[in-house]
Design a protein around this motif. Structure first.
Motif, short mmCIF file in Angstrom:
data_model
loop_
_atom_site.label_atom_id
_atom_site.label_comp_id
_atom_site.label_asym_id
_atom_site.label_seq_id
_atom_site.Cartn_x
_atom_site.Cartn_y
_atom_site.Cartn_z
N SER A 59 0.81 -1.22 0.00
CA SER A 59 0.00 0.00 0.00
C SER A 59 0.84 1.27 0.00
O SER A 59 0.32 2.36 -0.21
CB SER A 59 -0.98 0.02 1.19
OG SER A 59 -1.86 1.09 1.07
N TYR A 94 6.14 1.51 -6.80
CA TYR A 94 7.32 1.58 -7.67
C TYR A 94 8.07 0.26 -7.74
O TYR A 94 8.96 0.10 -8.55
CB TYR A 94 8.26 2.67 -7.16
CG TYR A 94 7.70 4.07 -7.29
CD1 TYR A 94 6.99 4.44 -8.43
CD2 TYR A 94 7.87 5.02 -6.31
CE1 TYR A 94 6.47 5.71 -8.56
CE2 TYR A 94 7.36 6.30 -6.43
CZ TYR A 94 6.66 6.64 -7.57
OH TYR A 94 6.16 7.90 -7.70
N ALA A 100 -0.20 5.00 0.08
CA ALA A 100 -0.78 5.63 -1.11
C ALA A 100 -2.30 5.49 -1.14
O ALA A 100 -3.02 6.41 -1.54
CB ALA A 100 -0.18 5.03 -2.37
N ALA A 101 -2.80 4.34 -0.71
CA ALA A 101 -4.24 4.14 -0.71
C ALA A 101 -4.89 5.15 0.24
O ALA A 101 -5.93 5.73 -0.06
CB ALA A 101 -4.59 2.72 -0.28
N ALA A 119 4.71 7.09 1.97
CA ALA A 119 3.35 7.19 2.49
C ALA A 119 2.46 6.05 2.03
O ALA A 119 2.73 5.41 1.02
CB ALA A 119 2.75 8.52 2.05
N SER A 156 0.71 8.79 -14.84
CA SER A 156 0.56 8.19 -13.52
C SER A 156 -0.04 9.21 -12.57
O SER A 156 0.24 10.39 -12.67
CB SER A 156 1.93 7.74 -13.03
OG SER A 156 1.86 7.43 -11.67
N PRO A 157 -0.90 8.75 -11.65
CA PRO A 157 -1.46 9.68 -10.68
C PRO A 157 -0.47 10.03 -9.57
O PRO A 157 -0.77 10.85 -8.72
CB PRO A 157 -2.66 8.92 -10.11
CG PRO A 157 -2.32 7.49 -10.29
CD PRO A 157 -1.44 7.39 -11.49
N ILE A 158 0.66 9.37 -9.58
CA ILE A 158 1.69 9.66 -8.59
C ILE A 158 2.97 10.01 -9.33
O ILE A 158 3.37 9.31 -10.25
CB ILE A 158 1.99 8.44 -7.70
CG1 ILE A 158 0.70 7.87 -7.14
CG2 ILE A 158 2.93 8.81 -6.57
CD1 ILE A 158 0.90 6.59 -6.38
N VAL A 159 3.58 11.10 -8.94
CA VAL A 159 4.84 11.48 -9.55
C VAL A 159 5.83 11.71 -8.42
O VAL A 159 5.54 12.43 -7.48
CB VAL A 159 4.68 12.78 -10.36
CG1 VAL A 159 6.03 13.25 -10.86
CG2 VAL A 159 3.73 12.56 -11.51
N THR A 160 6.98 11.04 -8.51
CA THR A 160 7.99 11.23 -7.48
C THR A 160 9.20 11.91 -8.09
O THR A 160 9.72 11.47 -9.11
CB THR A 160 8.41 9.87 -6.87
OG1 THR A 160 7.26 9.30 -6.27
CG2 THR A 160 9.47 10.06 -5.81
N SER A 176 6.94 13.19 -3.31
CA SER A 176 5.94 12.53 -4.14
C SER A 176 4.66 13.35 -4.19
O SER A 176 4.17 13.81 -3.17
CB SER A 176 5.62 11.14 -3.59
OG SER A 176 6.80 10.40 -3.48
N PHE A 188 0.72 13.24 -5.20
CA PHE A 188 -0.44 12.40 -5.51
C PHE A 188 -1.51 13.33 -6.03
O PHE A 188 -1.82 14.32 -5.39
CB PHE A 188 -1.00 11.75 -4.24
CG PHE A 188 -0.06 10.80 -3.56
CD1 PHE A 188 1.04 11.27 -2.87
CD2 PHE A 188 -0.30 9.44 -3.57
CE1 PHE A 188 1.90 10.39 -2.23
CE2 PHE A 188 0.55 8.56 -2.94
CZ PHE A 188 1.65 9.03 -2.27
N HIS A 189 -2.11 13.01 -7.17
CA HIS A 189 -3.17 13.90 -7.59
C HIS A 189 -4.42 13.17 -8.06
O HIS A 189 -4.36 12.07 -8.58
CB HIS A 189 -2.69 14.91 -8.63
CG HIS A 189 -2.51 14.34 -10.00
ND1 HIS A 189 -1.36 13.76 -10.41
CD2 HIS A 189 -3.36 14.27 -11.04
CE1 HIS A 189 -1.49 13.35 -11.65
NE2 HIS A 189 -2.70 13.64 -12.06
N VAL A 190 -5.54 13.86 -7.82
CA VAL A 190 -6.84 13.36 -8.24
C VAL A 190 -7.49 14.52 -8.96
O VAL A 190 -7.39 15.66 -8.52
CB VAL A 190 -7.68 12.96 -7.01
CG1 VAL A 190 -9.11 12.71 -7.40
CG2 VAL A 190 -7.11 11.73 -6.34
N ARG A 191 -8.14 14.25 -10.08
CA ARG A 191 -8.82 15.34 -10.78
C ARG A 191 -10.30 15.29 -10.46
O ARG A 191 -10.90 14.22 -10.42
CB ARG A 191 -8.60 15.20 -12.28
CG ARG A 191 -7.11 15.25 -12.63
CD ARG A 191 -6.90 15.69 -14.04
NE ARG A 191 -7.49 17.00 -14.26
CZ ARG A 191 -7.38 17.66 -15.40
NH1 ARG A 191 -6.73 17.16 -16.40
NH2 ARG A 191 -7.95 18.85 -15.54
N PHE A 248 -4.96 8.69 -1.39
CA PHE A 248 -6.00 8.86 -2.39
C PHE A 248 -7.39 8.82 -1.77
O PHE A 248 -8.26 9.61 -2.16
CB PHE A 248 -5.88 7.78 -3.48
CG PHE A 248 -4.77 8.04 -4.45
CD1 PHE A 248 -4.66 9.28 -5.07
CD2 PHE A 248 -3.84 7.08 -4.75
CE1 PHE A 248 -3.63 9.54 -5.97
CE2 PHE A 248 -2.80 7.33 -5.64
CZ PHE A 248 -2.71 8.56 -6.25
#
Lengths: 660, 428
Positions: free
Chosen positions: A579, A585, B74-75, B72, B44-48, B53, B55-58, B78
């Motif tokens: 998660s 990655y 990630a779930a 973090a 990708s919705p995640i860019v590091t 990092s 995280f984006h949501v539209r 989001f």
């Protein structure tokens, strides 16, 4: 019948007008205006302008003393704006920020719990030495406040303080206070204390969170009462529990399993992480199988969430099924791509499909892949084509159909499809020698359009390998050699080897080419690999052509898709990070987050030793290639040739990992 | 955890910027704008970047962005972004640029409350609305009057429900909404068909009601001997998996599959479920599409409604893709309206009302303009959109909803069913 009522909301406020650049001196005058302002509406307006400017990134720090004067105004909305301003700018004006301490102190002692919490919460955000010092006493008091809301806020404030000054937190005994809070009657307080302890343990060199069986079970029992976020923090903390006796892991897993039914995907995935972790400490195969059975449906359900969560789920599923192949074994259909899935979801699904492909479902998988190979997105199409080839290598019974599919795709003449197909066909030739050579003719029709090094190298390898069967192999090679000096090393290496093979197989056809290639490789090129290889061939051929033949044309090691498997040690580590970013990655957290703590399976009497990473290490292709070199077989294999296949899917995130 | 939280508009202007940790500066906001918003090919919705990092949501015309410096969850990040959107909707009706700008001070207040040090805290709108309101005065009053009630509520075991709710008429509405997903191969084989269902509840019940909820769940009915007969009659539905709102007692469900809960006030999603067995497809589509030479494509598409003639579907939309080089389209339909929409490269065929067992047909052809490079048409699938009322593709039914409250009032319950198209795609 129910009639849906959509509540319509009127916008009473229209604060959008404040989003315009304000001049500092004007704002200051407005803020200090002496005009009557009984309801403080004017002050509110100016503060809104300041906050809007702050949001837009305009530096408002010059107003610090003026804003601080508003702190006393007994209007909550104003107080909150002032505090927000404070959090943003106090670090730039530490000497003036100190002036706010008395107000904070007063608020931290307010009879209203929300105000007390607000003061503690805000002070925790401010990294100014004197304010940090001032926070210590009220914080200690508030950690034992009678109101749970104040306690849960204070617990988090300890973690904040730790980030500013860890020595202070340790000296003042705050960590012990936090630990005591694990027994708090209020679930939210427990959850925040757990989160704070986990955070501190993650950052500290001296403090490590360890839970014993009693605490772990108590926390698991508290799950029922917590908010969804609190459940996630507690589940995360359970990763610091190391089962010591037979049955410990089973009992805890049993308690956690109901979480898999939660609507919040972070609860589900974190629960899955703990369960996967606990399985390492279980003895009976039956228990593990049962849990695996419970894991599958919730993982599938995650795919009905938003695309972003789907993506997180898919990347993690890929890890889970590598360790526990029984999970999702029969669910391949749910991973078929929808036409309008976003590209990142499609690519992640593609990898899972390949992994779940087996003799029983391979027909469906192949027909899906063929469908994908005609879509629009170049990257997706390429990977689909490549997957068809990998499928042929993975499942022998399907090789014929895969080859047929690839040939069909080559007929489309879409350039990148053809190139991708040629790359994988080379692998198929290697896996199944002397079976599919009849298609070489078709491949040769497409020579002119090859412009990618990998495809070129693959095609050249094929020409070299079958130099004696391709009638005009010398002419074809000569065409490629025309641009030898401009080619990338990958192509040059394969040209060199292919020419040598041609010469050995058909000396008359190769005798004109070989001297010029060897000369280029050894004299006109800077790359040491190419030069070395050139010299070796040269000497071999000039001293003992018979040996040269046995060396160059010796049998190649078999290839298999085993090489796609992740290194077990890395997989073990990543499973402890389900998660998280690193599980997406597929990279160890240390590779992109400096100073992050390494997680590993801690030894205990019940740790199951069947899956430790180090024992059953797969020989990866690079190693075998080096052996290959040593034993004298010098084909194109000297390239780490399969690396790209291994990397499918992760390079698009990898590309973005640059340093700021 | 989350170090910073931003909301951008489509142009990349920052509408909300809140930092929760000192490990980042406000200037990271610019990096996201440059790297993601201005980038047309974000995959990708995640860019590091380095150790940072994004995280984006539209949502609508907004980018909701959370930034972290650690490994973090990630779930969780989001889910939090989704939640924030829902809170915004609950407060402003709609969360878009206008709503955010008009209420930015309130959004900051909410962000201070729902995230502490980057850790999501209580985010139940019902509780939040007790002390954070669109009218500052009201919040002020709520605070003075009874703040300990609020704090107990915000940290309690039923943080989603106020204790003092009163209704003169106690009612509960249940909506069973199913999305049916279909992927049909060109040969007419069902590649996948599944139903993801949602049970929405609107509870207007006084006090602290304990609810028990029952479905024709096969596993449950098989357990319950008194209903054995019913299960055998195969009216029971095999549920692959379900997930519940946090008010549902998961331990209880795990042990005996009963669904019991104290509902939040008003509307919420009680559960989500998934079924794959015995899915009834509401529509059958038979496309015959022939490419005749290089200049013409011929279409004959029949659609049949597969449900009872007493029922009907609403807002049926059939989207039939056309080649990119389509010059002109002629179509004939017996019912509804069909027109060619060049922007979508498709024929959109709308049928406002579609009765069960009814069959309709579209025939026509597309004229193609000549192209210099002959590139094969990728033939995206035909897709459908529809709503069928009082019909569930899974066969799921609500058997009962029992409400227990100490004052013993009687309550009225309503159930409604609907099946809509999720991703309903037919290849040809």
């Amino acid at each position: 019948m129910v009639i849906a009522v959509q509540s319509s909301v009127n916008f009473k406020m229209s604060d959008a007008k404040y989003f315009q650049r304000g001049k500092i001196h004007e704002l200051r005058t407005e803020l200090n205006s002496e005009k009557k302002d009984k309801q403080h509406t004017k002050k509110k307006t100016v503060l809104k302008k300041i906050v809007a400017n702050m949001t837009m990134g305009n530096d408002m720090s010059a107003l610090f003393p003026d804003v601080i004067n508003c702190m006393q105004i007994p209007v909550l909305e104003i107080k909150k704006m002032v505090y927000l301003y404070f959090i943003n700018y106090s670090r730039t004006k530490p000497d003036i920020a100190v002036m706010a301490i008395p107000t904070f102190m007063k608020d931290a002692d307010d009879h209203n719990p929300l105000i007390r919490a607000l003061a503690i919460r805000t002070m925790g955000y401010i990294n100014v030495d004197k304010i940090i010092d001032a926070l210590v006493d009220p914080l200690r008091r508030c950690l034992r406040d009678k109101d749970p809301y104040v306690r849960k806020t204070s617990a988090m404030a300890v973690a904040k303080l730790y980030m500013h000054d860890h020595e202070l937190v340790e000296c003042e005994g705050f960590v012990d206070l936090l630990r005591d809070m694990l027994a708090d009657p209020n679930p939210t307080v427990v959850a925040n204390a757990v989160a704070a302890l986990t955070e501190i343990s993650e950052r500290s060199n001296t403090i490590t969170l360890k839970l014993n069986t009693t605490v772990a079970n108590k926390l698991a029992a508290a799950l029922n009462e917590c908010t969804e976020w609190g459940q996630t923090y507690i589940l995360e903390a359970l990763m610091s529990y190391i089962p010591q006796d037979m049955g410990d892991a089973e009992v805890l897993a049993e308690r956690i399993a109901p979480r898999l039914q939660h609507a919040n995907s972070s609860v589900v995935l974190t629960a899955a992480k703990v369960i996967m972790y606990l399985m390492n400490y279980m003895t009976k195969e039956e228990d593990i199988t049962n849990l695996c059975r419970k894991l599958s449906p919730p993982l599938v359900t995650l795919l009905s969430n938003g695309h972003e969560v789907q993506y997180v789920a898919l990347r993690n599923i890929l890890l889970i099924i590598q360790r526990r192949p029984e999970v999702l074994r029969n669910d391949i259909k749910v991973f078929f791509c929808k036409y309008n899935d976003p590209i990142y979801v499609k690519l992640a699904k593609l990898e899972i499909m390949f992994r779940l492909a087996s003799v029983s479902n391979v027909d469906q998988v192949l027909s899906e892949l063929k469908e994908y190979a005609t879509e629009v997105d170049v990257d997706f199409v390429r990977k689909s084509v490549r997957s068809i080839g990998r499928l042929a290598v993975k499942i022998e019974s399907t090789a014929d159909r895969c080859i047929a599919a690839l040939l069909e795709l080559i007929q489309t003449k879409v350039n990148y499809v053809v190139q991708e197909a040629i790359v994988v066909i080379k692998d198929i030739f290697r896996k199944y020698p002397n079976q599919y050579e009849s298609i070489i003719g078709t491949l040769c029709e497409n020579l002119d359009n090859l412009d990618e090094p990998e495809a070129k190298a693959a095609m050249i390898w094929i020409i070299g390998q079958y130099a004696d069967r391709i009638e005009n192999s010398d002419v074809l090679l000569d065409d490629f050699l025309f641009t030898f000096l401009e080619e990338p090393v990958e192509v040059q290496l394969s040209l060199l080897t292919a020419t040598v093979k041609l010469f050995i197989k058909r000396p008359t056809a190769g005798q004109e080419l070989i001297p010029k290639v060897l000369k280029w490789a050894t004299e006109d090129v800077d790359n040491p690999d190419l030069r070395d290889r050139g010299y070796i061939y040269w000497r071999l051929l000039s001293t003992d052509p018979a040996t040269a033949k046995t060396v160059v044309l010796s049998d190649k090691p078999r290839i298999s898709t085993e090489s796609d498997n992740m290194e077990p040690a890395l997989l073990d580590e990543l499973l402890l990070h389900i998660s998280s970013l690193s599980s997406i990655y597929h990279k160890s957290p240390q590779t992109f987050i400096p100073n992050s703590k390494i997680r590993h399976l801690t030894h205990s009497p019940v740790l199951n030793r069947r899956y430790p990473g180090q024992q059953q290490q797969q020989p990866n292709l690079l190693d075998s290639d080096i052996e290959n070199l040593a034993s004298g077989s010098l084909g194109i294999e000297a390239n780490p040739y399969n690396l790209d296949v291994v990397n499918i899917g992760e390079n698009y995130v990898g590309d973005l990992l640059l340093d700021l | 955890m989350i170090s910073a939280f931003f909301i951008y508009n489509q142009k990349g202007e920052v509408l909300i910027s809140r930092l929760y940790r000192q490990d980042l500066k406000r200037s990271v906001a610019d990096i996201f704008r440059i790297q993601v918003i201005s980038n047309t090919d974000i995959r990708s919705p995640i860019v590091t970047l380095g150790s940072t990092s994004f995280f984006h949501v539209r949502h609508e015309n907004l980018f909701i962005v959370a930034v972290t410096k650690c490994n973090a969850n990630a779930a969780l990040v989001f889910e939090f972004c989704y939640r924030l959107v829902n809170i915004g909707k609950a407060y402003f009706g709609k969360l878009d640029e206008e709503a955010v700008k008009n209420n930015f001070v309130l959004v900051y207040e909410l962000l201070d409350e729902v995230l502490d040090f980057g850790y999501p805290q209580n985010s139940e709108t019902d509780t939040l609305k007790l002390y954070i309101t669109t009218e500052g005065v009201k919040s002020e009053r709520a605070l003075k009057e009874d703040s300990s009630k609020i704090t107990i509520q915000a940290t309690g075991a039923t943080s989603w429900r106020r204790p003092d709710i009163k209704y003169r008429k106690n009612e509960a509405f249940i909506d069973v909404i199913e999305s049916i997903n279909l992927l049909m191969s060109a040969k007419g084989n069902t590649l996948r068909a599944d139903v993801s269902g949602q049970i929405m509840m609107r509870a207007y019940l006084s006090g602290t009601p304990e609810c028990k909820f029952g479905l024709n769940d096969k596993l449950l009915l098989e357990k319950d001997t008194s209903h054995k007969g019913m299960a055998r009659k195969s009216t029971a539905v095999e549920i692959d998996d379900c997930q519940f709102h946090q008010c549902v007692k998961l331990g209880k469900f795990d042990s005996d599959r009963t669904i019991s809960f104290v509902p939040p006030d008003g509307e919420f999603e009680l559960m989500r479920y998934r079924t794959t067995e015995n899915v009834i497809l509401p529509f059958r589509v038979h496309p015959v599409v022939n490419e005749i030479g290089k200049s013409r494509v011929e279409y004959r598409v029949t659609v049949k409604a597969n449900f009872s003639p007493k029922l009907y579907a609403n807002n049926v939309l059939i989207k039939i893709p056309t080649p990119l080089n389509t010059a002109n389209i002629n179509v004939r339909v017996a019912s509804g309206k069909a027109k060619y929409v060049p922007a979508e490269n498709a024929i959109l065929w709308k049928i406002p009302r579609f009765q069960g067992q009814y069959e309709v047909m579209l025939s026509g052809d597309a004229e193609l303009s000549a192209m210099t490079v002959k590139k094969a048409w990728s033939r995206p699938p035909i897709s459908m959109d529809f709503q069928v009322l009082m019909f569930t593709s899974s066969g799921l039914l609500v058997r009962f909803l029992k409400v227990f409250e100490k004052s013993n009032y009687t309550s009225v319950k309503w159930v409604r069913y609907m099946t809509k198209a999720g991703s309903y795609q037919i290849r040809f």
